[in-house]
Motif scaffolding. Structure first.
Motif, PDB file in Angstrom:
ATOM      1  N   PHE A  90       0.853  -1.181   0.000  1.00 24.64           N
ATOM      2  CA  PHE A  90       0.000   0.000   0.000  1.00 24.64           C
ATOM      3  C   PHE A  90       0.891   1.235   0.000  1.00 24.64           C
ATOM      4  CE2 PHE A  90      -2.334  -3.359   2.136  1.00 24.64           C
ATOM      5  CZ  PHE A  90      -3.590  -3.311   1.553  1.00 24.64           C
ATOM      6  N   ILE A  91       0.575   2.195  -0.867  1.00 22.39           N
ATOM      7  CA  ILE A  91       1.325   3.445  -0.939  1.00 22.39           C
ATOM      8  C   ILE A  91       0.318   4.580  -0.799  1.00 22.39           C
ATOM      9  CG2 ILE A  91       2.839   4.883  -2.341  1.00 22.39           C
ATOM     10  CD1 ILE A  91       3.694   2.288  -3.809  1.00 22.39           C
ATOM     11  N   CYS A  92       0.403   5.321   0.298  1.00 20.93           N
ATOM     12  CA  CYS A  92      -0.600   6.343   0.586  1.00 20.93           C
ATOM     13  C   CYS A  92       0.071   7.618   1.106  1.00 20.93           C
ATOM     14  CB  CYS A  92      -1.620   5.826   1.605  1.00 20.93           C
ATOM     15  SG  CYS A  92      -0.896   5.268   3.168  1.00 20.93           S
ATOM     16  N   CYS A  93      -0.668   8.728   1.077  1.00 24.63           N
ATOM     17  CA  CYS A  93      -0.111   9.968   1.635  1.00 24.63           C
ATOM     18  C   CYS A  93      -1.171  10.809   2.335  1.00 24.63           C
ATOM     19  CB  CYS A  93       0.588  10.786   0.555  1.00 24.63           C
ATOM     20  SG  CYS A  93      -0.491  11.436  -0.724  1.00 24.63           S
ATOM     21  N   ASN A  94      -2.363  10.241   2.541  1.00 25.35           N
ATOM     22  CA  ASN A  94      -3.416  10.968   3.248  1.00 25.35           C
ATOM     23  C   ASN A  94      -3.970  10.105   4.379  1.00 25.35           C
ATOM     24  OD1 ASN A  94      -5.287  13.222   3.582  1.00 25.35           O
ATOM     25  ND2 ASN A  94      -6.830  11.790   2.856  1.00 25.35           N
ATOM     26  N   ASP A  95      -4.799   9.128   4.042  1.00 23.14           N
ATOM     27  CA  ASP A  95      -5.299   8.191   5.054  1.00 23.14           C
ATOM     28  C   ASP A  95      -4.261   7.117   5.335  1.00 23.14           C
ATOM     29  OD1 ASP A  95      -7.733   9.487   5.251  1.00 23.14           O
ATOM     30  OD2 ASP A  95      -8.661   8.258   3.687  1.00 23.14           O
ATOM     31  N   TRP A  96      -4.365   6.527   6.532  1.00 26.81           N
ATOM     32  CA  TRP A  96      -3.527   5.378   6.833  1.00 26.81           C
ATOM     33  C   TRP A  96      -4.078   4.159   6.093  1.00 26.81           C
ATOM     34  CZ3 TRP A  96       0.058   7.970   9.060  1.00 26.81           C
ATOM     35  CH2 TRP A  96      -0.139   8.821  10.148  1.00 26.81           C
ATOM     36  N   LYS A 102       0.472 -10.712   6.915  1.00 20.69           N
ATOM     37  CA  LYS A 102       1.880 -10.997   6.667  1.00 20.69           C
ATOM     38  C   LYS A 102       2.118 -11.049   5.157  1.00 20.69           C
ATOM     39  CE  LYS A 102       5.509 -14.361   7.778  1.00 20.69           C
ATOM     40  NZ  LYS A 102       5.835 -15.657   8.430  1.00 20.69           N
ATOM     41  N   GLY A 103       3.267 -10.515   4.740  1.00 21.98           N
ATOM     42  CA  GLY A 103       3.583 -10.518   3.317  1.00 21.98           C
ATOM     43  C   GLY A 103       3.245  -9.212   2.630  1.00 21.98           C
ATOM     44  N   GLN A 104       2.584  -8.274   3.346  1.00 21.09           N
ATOM     45  CA  GLN A 104       2.271  -6.960   2.805  1.00 21.09           C
ATOM     46  C   GLN A 104       3.204  -5.917   3.429  1.00 21.09           C
ATOM     47  OE1 GLN A 104      -1.938  -6.444   3.710  1.00 21.09           O
ATOM     48  NE2 GLN A 104      -2.500  -7.103   1.642  1.00 21.09           N
ATOM     49  N   THR A 105       3.402  -4.805   2.728  1.00 23.35           N
ATOM     50  CA  THR A 105       4.200  -3.703   3.244  1.00 23.35           C
ATOM     51  C   THR A 105       3.466  -2.406   2.940  1.00 23.35           C
ATOM     52  OG1 THR A 105       6.159  -4.977   2.593  1.00 23.35           O
ATOM     53  CG2 THR A 105       6.514  -2.738   3.365  1.00 23.35           C
ATOM     54  N   SER A 106       3.391  -1.520   3.921  1.00 25.93           N
ATOM     55  CA  SER A 106       2.656  -0.259   3.758  1.00 25.93           C
ATOM     56  C   SER A 106       3.589   0.935   3.923  1.00 25.93           C
ATOM     57  CB  SER A 106       1.499  -0.171   4.756  1.00 25.93           C
ATOM     58  OG  SER A 106       1.969  -0.379   6.078  1.00 25.93           O
ATOM     59  N   PHE A 107       3.376   1.928   3.066  1.00 31.67           N
ATOM     60  CA  PHE A 107       4.232   3.115   3.044  1.00 31.67           C
ATOM     61  C   PHE A 107       3.362   4.368   3.149  1.00 31.67           C
ATOM     62  CE2 PHE A 107       6.185  -0.289   0.675  1.00 31.67           C
ATOM     63  CZ  PHE A 107       7.507  -0.288   1.106  1.00 31.67           C
ATOM     64  N   TYR A 108       3.605   5.181   4.165  1.00 34.24           N
ATOM     65  CA  TYR A 108       2.911   6.469   4.290  1.00 34.24           C
ATOM     66  C   TYR A 108       3.887   7.551   3.832  1.00 34.24           C
ATOM     67  CZ  TYR A 108       0.478  10.488   6.225  1.00 34.24           C
ATOM     68  OH  TYR A 108      -0.151  11.695   6.359  1.00 34.24           O
ATOM     69  N   LEU A 109       3.550   8.219   2.728  1.00 35.56           N
ATOM     70  CA  LEU A 109       4.467   9.170   2.112  1.00 35.56           C
ATOM     71  C   LEU A 109       4.237  10.610   2.558  1.00 35.56           C
ATOM     72  CD1 LEU A 109       4.595   7.818  -1.557  1.00 35.56           C
ATOM     73  CD2 LEU A 109       5.892   7.094   0.459  1.00 35.56           C
ATOM     74  N   SER A 110       3.205  10.835   3.376  1.00 32.04           N
ATOM     75  CA  SER A 110       2.907  12.170   3.915  1.00 32.04           C
ATOM     76  C   SER A 110       2.470  13.129   2.811  1.00 32.04           C
ATOM     77  CB  SER A 110       4.122  12.749   4.657  1.00 32.04           C
ATOM     78  OG  SER A 110       3.867  14.051   5.129  1.00 32.04           O
ATOM     79  N   HIS A 111       1.929  14.287   3.206  1.00 26.41           N
ATOM     80  CA  HIS A 111       1.619  15.322   2.224  1.00 26.41           C
ATOM     81  C   HIS A 111       2.189  16.664   2.666  1.00 26.41           C
ATOM     82  CE1 HIS A 111      -2.058  14.772   4.775  1.00 26.41           C
ATOM     83  NE2 HIS A 111      -1.913  16.052   4.943  1.00 26.41           N
ATOM     84  N   GLY A 112       3.364  16.591   3.301  1.00 23.85           N
ATOM     85  CA  GLY A 112       4.059  17.831   3.632  1.00 23.85           C
ATOM     86  C   GLY A 112       4.735  17.780   4.985  1.00 23.85           C
ATOM     87  N   THR A 113       5.815  18.542   5.116  1.00 21.26           N
ATOM     88  CA  THR A 113       6.485  18.719   6.398  1.00 21.26           C
ATOM     89  C   THR A 113       5.731  19.784   7.169  1.00 21.26           C
ATOM     90  OG1 THR A 113       8.615  18.165   5.401  1.00 21.26           O
ATOM     91  CG2 THR A 113       8.667  19.297   7.519  1.00 21.26           C
TER      92      THR A 113
END
Length: 376
Positions: A90-96, A102-113
């Protein structure tokens, strides 16, 4: 029923994940997630993986038609729960959008500092969220304090969406053929007052130019100095009292402007000669452009109370001219018109702290990181 669900979950967890990557952003197809998606498409990863975008509204017919890329409304995601269980990452930048098994990886990319305190805006970083992106190592502490992300889950590689800021150099004059100007300043004010009357911070719809007289004065100066000021207010802001004046050198745009002119928001911003903002993360991003920044600090005392600053950001804000009054804003416009930039050296040092690198390769670094950690 819970027993049946438990059995079903155990069965699903024994199944291998599929070659599926799920994306999410707000607005749809935007921000860091979109930049990562674009880099993956450039690499031809959609030949090997199916890609699914979760949208805030029903997919429209004019969405990009790309091989192995599909779209679904977020509210319908419950109907594709099995699909989500089978995704590789999962690649997201708003909602979690956390890992479900097991076997999945999630990335929160944020939408700003962040500049403002996010207390009450975000829940604690989910335990099953695997990674959180920071724009730079020296601001990774904000992911810890404001998102609640454990330090070991934070990776600092720069924001993919900001790559364009390091190279943007489009001639913007053809986009405004009816205006005579030599310099263009973009103004991104943060949300203050909703059209329904609810108020955030100081309460003015637009800071500094509170009425038509102030707006007219700013416009006349900009016209004299051959500067075009482009305002992009929050969509809910009531700015009709200025917009209806039809000013020559103070204009308004919205998201439709970018679609109409086939230009991304950050390509437009990066091609401008200066930025005016206030408590927005765009301040950090724009330091990559090596151009003047003004920070509208008129309602600073109110803002300190609600919502307040994130702890530890004060010294990072010294790269912008602090503007409290209309005359000070006019001084900034004159400085830009004359090619001045007295905070250049300070802003350069801050840029190195708040951005991993100004090389325009953050998308590549982040995609490489995702490929490694998700074993794509």
């Amino acid at each position: 029923m819970s027993f049946i669900k438990s059995i079903a979950k155990k069965i699903i967890n024994r199944l291998p994940t599929k070659r599926l990557i799920i994306f999410e952003s707000a607005p749809d197809l935007s921000d860091n997630t979109k930049a990562v998606f674009d880099e993956m498409i450039r690499r031809g990863m959609n030949e090997k993986y199916k890609m699914l975008w979760l949208l805030s509204k029903e997919p429209s017919p004019d969405l990009p038609k790309i091989k192995n890329v599909s779209y679904v409304k977020m509210e319908n995601s419950k109907k594709i729960l099995l699909t989500k269980y089978m995704a590789r990452c999962f690649i997201c930048c708003n909602d979690w959008h956390e890992s479900l098994r097991k076997g999945q990886t999630s990335f929160y990319l944020s939408h700003g500092t962040t500049i403002k305190s996010l207390s009450g805006y975000y829940n604690e970083f989910p335990e099953r969220m695997d990674y959180c992106l920071s724009a730079g190592e020296d601001v990774a502490f904000l992911c810890e304090k404001e998102f609640g992300a454990p330090r070991e889950k934070i990776f600092s590689l720069g924001f993919p969406r900001n790559d364009i800021l390091t190279t943007a150099d489009r001639d913007l004059r053809p986009l405004f053929p009816d205006c005579d100007f030599e310099k263009i300043i973009v103004w991104y004010p943060t949300y203050r007052q909703h059209q329904n009357g609810s108020v955030i911070s100081g309460g003015s719809s637009l800071p500094i130019i509170h009425d038509s007289a102030a707006a007219s004065r700013l416009n006349e100066l900009a016209k004299e100095k051959k500067v075009l000021i482009i305002l992009k207010p929050h969509f809910a802001q009531d700015v009709s009292y200025v917009k209806d004046m039809g000013l020559s050198n103070v204009r308004f745009i919205d998201d439709s402007f970018f679609t109409k002119n086939n230009i991304s928001s950050y390509e437009f911003v990066g091609s401008c000669d200066a930025l005016i903002t206030d408590y927005s993360s765009i301040y950090y991003d724009f330091t990559l452009c090596k151009k003047p920044i003004a920070l509208i600090w008129e309602d600073l005392e109110e803002y300190k109370k609600v919502p307040g600053f994130a702890e530890g950001v004060e010294g990072l804000l010294d790269g912008g001219e602090k503007v409290y009054t209309l005359p000070e804003l006019c001084d900034f416009v004159c400085e830009v018109a004359e090619g001045g930039d007295r905070l250049r050296d300070i802003r350069y040092e801050i840029c190195k702290k708040v951005n991993y690198n100004a090389d325009g390769n953050s998308s590549k670094r982040v995609v490489d990181f995702i490929i490694e950690k998700a074993k794509l």
